[in-house]
Design a protein around this motif. Sequence first.
Motif, PDB file in Angstrom:
ATOM      1  N   SER A   1       0.995  -1.263   0.090  1.00  0.00           N
ATOM      2  CA  SER A   1      -0.058   0.035   0.226  1.00  0.00           C
ATOM      3  C   SER A   1       0.736   1.164   0.032  1.00  0.00           C
ATOM      4  CB  SER A   1      -1.105  -0.017   1.393  1.00  0.00           C
ATOM      5  OG  SER A   1      -1.493  -1.118   1.279  1.00  0.00           O
TER       6      SER A   1
ATOM      7  N   ASP B   1       0.333  -0.991 -11.866  1.00  0.00           N
ATOM      8  CA  ASP B   1       0.082   0.631 -11.189  1.00  0.00           C
ATOM      9  C   ASP B   1       1.394   1.326 -11.340  1.00  0.00           C
ATOM     10  OD1 ASP B   1      -1.869  -1.124  -8.839  1.00  0.00           O
ATOM     11  OD2 ASP B   1      -2.628  -0.041 -10.578  1.00  0.00           O
TER      12      ASP B   1
ATOM     13  N   ARG C   1      -9.532  -1.095  -4.956  1.00  0.00           N
ATOM     14  CA  ARG C   1      -8.387  -1.086  -4.457  1.00  0.00           C
ATOM     15  C   ARG C   1      -7.778   0.261  -4.023  1.00  0.00           C
ATOM     16  NH1 ARG C   1      -4.088  -2.084  -7.733  1.00  0.00           N
ATOM     17  NH2 ARG C   1      -5.115  -1.442  -9.590  1.00  0.00           N
TER      18      ARG C   1
ATOM     19  N   VAL D   1      -8.782   0.408 -10.929  1.00  0.00           N
ATOM     20  CA  VAL D   1      -8.461   0.487  -9.639  1.00  0.00           C
ATOM     21  C   VAL D   1      -9.741   0.382  -8.735  1.00  0.00           C
ATOM     22  CG1 VAL D   1      -6.485   2.202 -10.506  1.00  0.00           C
ATOM     23  CG2 VAL D   1      -8.567   3.195  -9.452  1.00  0.00           C
TER      24      VAL D   1
ATOM     25  N   MET E   1      -3.920   3.995  -1.739  1.00  0.00           N
ATOM     26  CA  MET E   1      -3.667   2.733  -2.664  1.00  0.00           C
ATOM     27  C   MET E   1      -3.327   1.519  -2.206  1.00  0.00           C
ATOM     28  SD  MET E   1      -1.991   5.015  -5.758  1.00  0.00           S
ATOM     29  CE  MET E   1      -0.224   5.084  -4.641  1.00  0.00           C
ATOM     30  N   ASN E   2      -4.498   0.495  -2.017  1.00  0.00           N
ATOM     31  CA  ASN E   2      -3.904  -0.800  -1.568  1.00  0.00           C
ATOM     32  C   ASN E   2      -3.757  -1.883  -2.715  1.00  0.00           C
ATOM     33  OD1 ASN E   2      -4.196   0.196   0.996  1.00  0.00           O
ATOM     34  ND2 ASN E   2      -6.394   0.028   1.172  1.00  0.00           N
ATOM     35  N   SER E   3      -3.426  -2.895  -2.300  1.00  0.00           N
ATOM     36  CA  SER E   3      -3.373  -4.186  -3.133  1.00  0.00           C
ATOM     37  C   SER E   3      -2.728  -3.702  -4.541  1.00  0.00           C
ATOM     38  CB  SER E   3      -4.731  -4.901  -3.445  1.00  0.00           C
ATOM     39  OG  SER E   3      -5.261  -5.216  -2.225  1.00  0.00           O
ATOM     40  N   LEU E   4      -1.614  -2.982  -4.277  1.00  0.00           N
ATOM     41  CA  LEU E   4      -0.789  -2.608  -5.516  1.00  0.00           C
ATOM     42  C   LEU E   4      -0.472  -3.575  -6.445  1.00  0.00           C
ATOM     43  CD1 LEU E   4       0.798   0.585  -3.816  1.00  0.00           C
ATOM     44  CD2 LEU E   4      -0.559   0.533  -5.763  1.00  0.00           C
ATOM     45  N   LYS E   5      -0.440  -3.332  -7.720  1.00  0.00           N
ATOM     46  CA  LYS E   5       0.130  -4.469  -8.817  1.00  0.00           C
ATOM     47  C   LYS E   5       1.164  -3.496  -9.781  1.00  0.00           C
ATOM     48  CE  LYS E   5      -4.584  -5.940  -9.124  1.00  0.00           C
ATOM     49  NZ  LYS E   5      -5.871  -6.324 -10.224  1.00  0.00           N
TER      50      LYS E   5
END
Length: 121
Positions: A17, A89, A66, A63, A82-86
């Motif tokens: 995050s 992103d 997330r 997004v 911003m959570n569960s970033l990929k």
Amino acid sequence: QVQLVESGGGLVQAGGSLRLSCAASGSIFKVNAMGWYRQAPGKQRELVARIDSGDSTNYADSVKGRFTISRDNAQNTVNLQMNSLKPEDTAVYYCNADWPPIPNTRNYPRWGQGTQVTVSS
């Protein structure tokens, strides 16, 4: 001098995050809508999330669920959690401010300087 100052970018592992913040300072006028956009290398700048003065929000499909955008109207600030970033992103994230359409704000900045977000796999 009116400024848009961003903070909070950085490097994080996938699934992690980050929280971005943007402060619009130096103006007596309140911003209407505020938002975050991003631009990855070789791609066009795209909307990530936006929030208006009544706290209505919209998000890019990529997004939703997330990221969360919020604002403090009194302080002219906007945040992006911003959570569960990929890895996808990864981009430079830009704050955007929609000032009232009056002559006083004609030369106000609409974009922040950008902050890098890098998500490693």
